[in-house]
Design an enzyme around this catalytic site. Structure first.
Site, mmCIF file in Angstrom:
data_model
loop_
_atom_site.group_PDB
_atom_site.id
_atom_site.type_symbol
_atom_site.label_atom_id
_atom_site.label_comp_id
_atom_site.label_asym_id
_atom_site.label_seq_id
_atom_site.Cartn_x
_atom_site.Cartn_y
_atom_site.Cartn_z
ATOM 1 N N TYR A 478 37.494 82.979 31.252
ATOM 2 C CA TYR A 478 37.840 82.014 32.474
ATOM 3 C C TYR A 478 37.535 80.930 32.132
ATOM 4 O O TYR A 478 38.751 79.865 32.242
ATOM 5 C CB TYR A 478 36.940 82.493 33.671
ATOM 6 C CG TYR A 478 37.785 82.079 34.900
ATOM 7 C CD1 TYR A 478 38.683 82.450 35.555
ATOM 8 C CD2 TYR A 478 36.666 80.828 35.473
ATOM 9 C CE1 TYR A 478 38.986 81.690 36.897
ATOM 10 C CE2 TYR A 478 36.921 80.222 36.648
ATOM 11 C CZ TYR A 478 38.104 80.758 37.328
ATOM 12 O OH TYR A 478 38.626 80.060 38.266
ATOM 13 N N SER A 558 44.173 83.296 37.190
ATOM 14 C CA SER A 558 43.943 82.097 37.721
ATOM 15 C C SER A 558 43.771 80.827 36.913
ATOM 16 O O SER A 558 44.730 80.561 36.038
ATOM 17 C CB SER A 558 42.945 82.215 38.904
ATOM 18 O OG SER A 558 42.614 81.131 39.886
ATOM 19 N N ASP A 641 50.690 85.136 47.105
ATOM 20 C CA ASP A 641 49.879 84.390 46.645
ATOM 21 C C ASP A 641 49.836 82.921 46.969
ATOM 22 O O ASP A 641 50.605 82.358 46.717
ATOM 23 C CB ASP A 641 49.805 84.315 44.845
ATOM 24 C CG ASP A 641 48.544 83.857 44.299
ATOM 25 O OD1 ASP A 641 47.712 83.199 44.964
ATOM 26 O OD2 ASP A 641 48.200 83.966 43.352
ATOM 27 N N HIS A 676 46.418 86.701 45.752
ATOM 28 C CA HIS A 676 45.680 86.114 44.535
ATOM 29 C C HIS A 676 44.992 87.222 43.663
ATOM 30 O O HIS A 676 44.603 86.867 42.787
ATOM 31 C CB HIS A 676 44.947 84.755 44.765
ATOM 32 C CG HIS A 676 44.489 84.084 43.647
ATOM 33 N ND1 HIS A 676 45.355 83.648 42.878
ATOM 34 C CD2 HIS A 676 43.316 83.567 42.979
ATOM 35 C CE1 HIS A 676 44.892 82.942 41.979
ATOM 36 N NE2 HIS A 676 43.422 83.017 41.985
#
Length: 708
Positions: A478, A558, A641, A676
């Site tokens: 991430y 993301s 989203d 999302h």
């Protein structure tokens, strides 16, 4: 001519390439039209030929989505073992799952999924009596895509306000119930976004929202000014009182909570996802003003408890790894703060229950939990089942016991009951997933990034696995927004592990694993550090023979989707397969959609300065792509989203299909009636995970072998 580029690349490779062509039929990608759209930034003209795809409501965009989904589904349907993976995942998923219980009024509430239900069901139990259904989100919609997105009870437990999300959207509705009868009370609140629900007695509750965009796409429309309201039960939403915020005091995010005794209203206000201002109102004194406690957004600060006028504040002010301080509400400014639990070398988080404080530390991304009294005296260190992640230790002041969940990459989530008097943990619920932890191992290694920074990574695989460079490996990360990736069991990963695969998770800079300094080392003009950390993780796995380029897949969602997109553009030769999910792909325009402007602390914006523009322009995945041989890629996004709008993925996939010069497929999988990620139905989750593993194994040339 997208197909021609693949043909030329294969012919250029000589006889071997021509031979390969006989086995590979170029995919019939849509001929995505290009428009002559440019934007000038500090004198530099930037072409944006796929900007028309930003209009998610346009008929031509919807037609493009249908065409791309057809190509994707046609490709996936031809993978011979796809259905075997789906069947195995369905079987693995089919076990009872529970949440930790919570006490509200005279009832104990908990969530349960019998196995394959679309959504968890909320139950309640009186003493040792039989549990009864309190809320069943599976009845909210026929297809299971409307989810329970938040729940708050009055202090006495007699009223409950819950939020629902339709199709995964961040825009919510709020419904109030009489807890005893389950009857709806008053009107349903609409268009609530990024909000908690904080009850004031049984009169009503505080909530936050934006004015919903009136023109253009309501999903992609920019949301700028958050407002805090008080909704009084029995009155229409149109008459709700504005408490804080608005045009005269603009803030992008506003949150509110009440101390457990309901004496203080605590308001947090901020314009980015890092740092916040803090305000306080003494509700015990009618007409008391809202007092500013912290005037800037240079630190994170939150009131976690109080005893009378004594406030307990959790903060990283002058403490990058966080600390717990106390102060009197009569003079709450920072100059008067006193340490209760000082900062240490490990990152701190705190929770309270039963007059105790639980300090959960991150030690190399794993949990260490200590218990303190309200005077700051350490009582004990909690004995956890092993090395992993613990969460919970929350409740009310009158509680005598609490619950926590422990998990790791090889330890399915297990709920323990904790007795506050004795400090003893007892097993409460153990998940029945078909997985034998004794057959697998998870070890932590440290490797050096490009600049020499030491990065931790947890690597999980079956015991006895031969490290011969041919193990199918998924590298997931991430690296942003001060978010820590802690060990957590994922049922889907069983597919990989039981087929001789490896799951690796590095803790990149930009995250929160080592505090605010670690976070700040991966933001704005230092964002390249995050990509370098990730690339170095892949190189470590290859160098140490865990895997090789031909058996390596990379994944992130993301901000992690941005990571994958940037890695692909900088090192298209690094891996065999790439999964950029719901990614932030257009770094020049991300702040023009929904709440994207709030991400500027981490990213900076193209409008900040020539230096910031040039930096973003260089790594922005959509802009950095160029004709090259790219790995097999499946971009994933969703039509609802409204956090990272699907236009990011639409534009990136279009340009990647245009620039692909190798034979590997470039697909985009667009989920419908989904957002999302949160609130997806079980069927949607299984469907996406099925396609991920099928696509990965197929493009690595690995034959999936169903478990016996």
């Amino acid at each position: 001519m997208k197909n021609l580029s693949i043909l030329l690349a294969l012919l250029a490779a000589g006889p071997a390439g021509a031979q390969t062509m006989a086995a590979i039929k170029p995919l019939p990608y849509p001929q995505t039209r290009k428009v002559d759209t440019t934007t000038t930034y500090f004198g530099t003209k930037v072409a944006d030929p796929y900007r028309w795809l930003e209009n998610d409501q346009a008929a031509d965009t919807k037609a493009w989505v249908q065409e791309e989904n057809k190509v994707t589904q046609d490709y996936l349907s031809k993978i011979p073992f796809r259905e075997a993976i789906r069947q195995r995942l369905t079987k693995l998923w089919n076990y009872e799952k529970y949440s930790a219980p919570r006490k509200e009024g005279k009832y104990t509430y908990f969530s349960k999924n019998t196995g394959l239900q679309s959504q968890f069901v909320l139950y309640r139990q009186l003493g040792t009596g039989a549990p009864e259904v309190f809320l069943d989100p599976n009845t909210f919609s026929k297809d299971g895509t409307t989810s329970l997105a938040g729940l708050s009870f009055t202090h006495d437990g007699s009223l409950a306000a819950y939020q629902i999300s339709e199709g995964g959207s961040d825009w919510r509705k709020v419904i109030v119930l009489n807890a005893a009868t389950k009857a709806i009370v008053g009107d349903t609140l609409k268009d609530v976004k990024f909000s908690g629900l904080a009850w004031k007695g049984n009169q009503g509750f505080y909530y936050s929202s934006y004015d919903k965009p009136k023109t253009g796409s309501q999903l992609a429309g920019k949301t700028q000014i958050h407002k805090l309201y008080f909704h009084k039960l029995g009155t229409p939403q149109s008459t709700d009182q504005l408490i804080f915020g608005g045009e005269k005091d603009p803030n992008r995010y506003i949150g509110a909570d009440l101390t457990e005794d309901e004496r203080f209203l605590v308001i947090s206000a901020n314009n980015t996802t890092t740092g916040n201002k803090l305000y306080l109102q003494d509700l015990s004194k009618p007409g008391s003003p809202i007092v500013n406690v912290v005037a800037d957004e240079k630190s994170d600060v939150n009131v976690v408890d109080n005893v009378g006028s004594k406030l307990y504040i959790f903060t990283n002010y002058q403490a990058p790894n966080f600390r717990l301080v106390t102060v009197d509400a009569a003079a709450p400014q920072q100059a008067n703060w006193k340490n209760l639990i000082p900062e240490t070398k490990n990152v701190l988080n705190v929770s309270t229950v039963g007059g105790r404080i639980f300090a959960t530390y991150l030690k190399d991304a794993t949990s260490l939990v200590e218990e303190y009294d309200l005077a700051g005296k350490k009582l004990r260190t909690i004995q956890l089942p092993g090395v992993g992640a613990a969460s919970g230790f929350r409740g009310k002041k009158e509680d005598k016991e609490t619950y926590y969940t422990f998990t790791s990459y090889t330890y399915p989530p297990t709920i323990f009951k904790y007795d506050l008097a004795s400090g003893k943990s007892t097993l409460y619920k153990k998940e029945g997933v078909q997985f034998d932890p004794s057959k697998y191992e998870s070890k932590q290694v440290f490797y050096n990034s490009k600049d020499g920074t030491r990065i931790p990574m947890l690597i999980t695989y079956k015991k006895g696995l031969v490290m011969n460079g041919k193990n199918p490996t998924l590298l997931y990360a991430y690296g942003g927004f001060n978010i820590s990736l802690t060990p957590g069991f994922r049922t889907s990963n069983i597919i990989l592990l039981e087929n001789g695969g490896i799951y690796a998770v590095p803790n990149l800079r930009g995250g929160g694993e080592y505090g605010e300094a670690w976070h700040n080392a991966g933001i704005k003009l230092k964002k390249q550090n995050v990509f370098d950390d990730f690339i170095a993780a892949a190189e470590y796995l290859i160098k140490n023979n865990y895997t090789s380029k031909d058996y390596l897949a990379i994944e992130g969602g993301s901000n992690g989707g941005l990571l994958i997109g940037a890695t692909m553009s900088q090192r298209p030769d690094l891996c065999k397969v790439a999964f950029p999910a719901v990614g932030v792909m257009d770094m020049l325009r991300y702040n023009q959609f929904t709440a994207g402007a709030g991400w500027a602390y981490d990213y900076g914006t193209a409008q900040d300065s020539p230096e910031m523009f040039n930096y973003l322009y260089k790594y922005s995945p959509y802009h950095a792509l160029k004709p090259a041989v790219y790995p097999a890629t499946m971009v994933t996004t969703a039509d609802h989203d409204d956090r990272v709008v699907p236009a990011h993925s639409f534009k990136f996939a279009s340009r990647l299909q245009e620039d692909q010069r190798g034979p590997a497929p470039v697909l985009i999988r667009i989920e419908t009636k989904a957002g999302h990620g949160a609130g997806r139905s079980t069927a949607q989750v299984i469907g996406q995970e099925t396609d991920k593993w099928a696509f990965m194994f197929e493009n690595m040339g690995v034959s999936y072998k169903p478990a016996i």
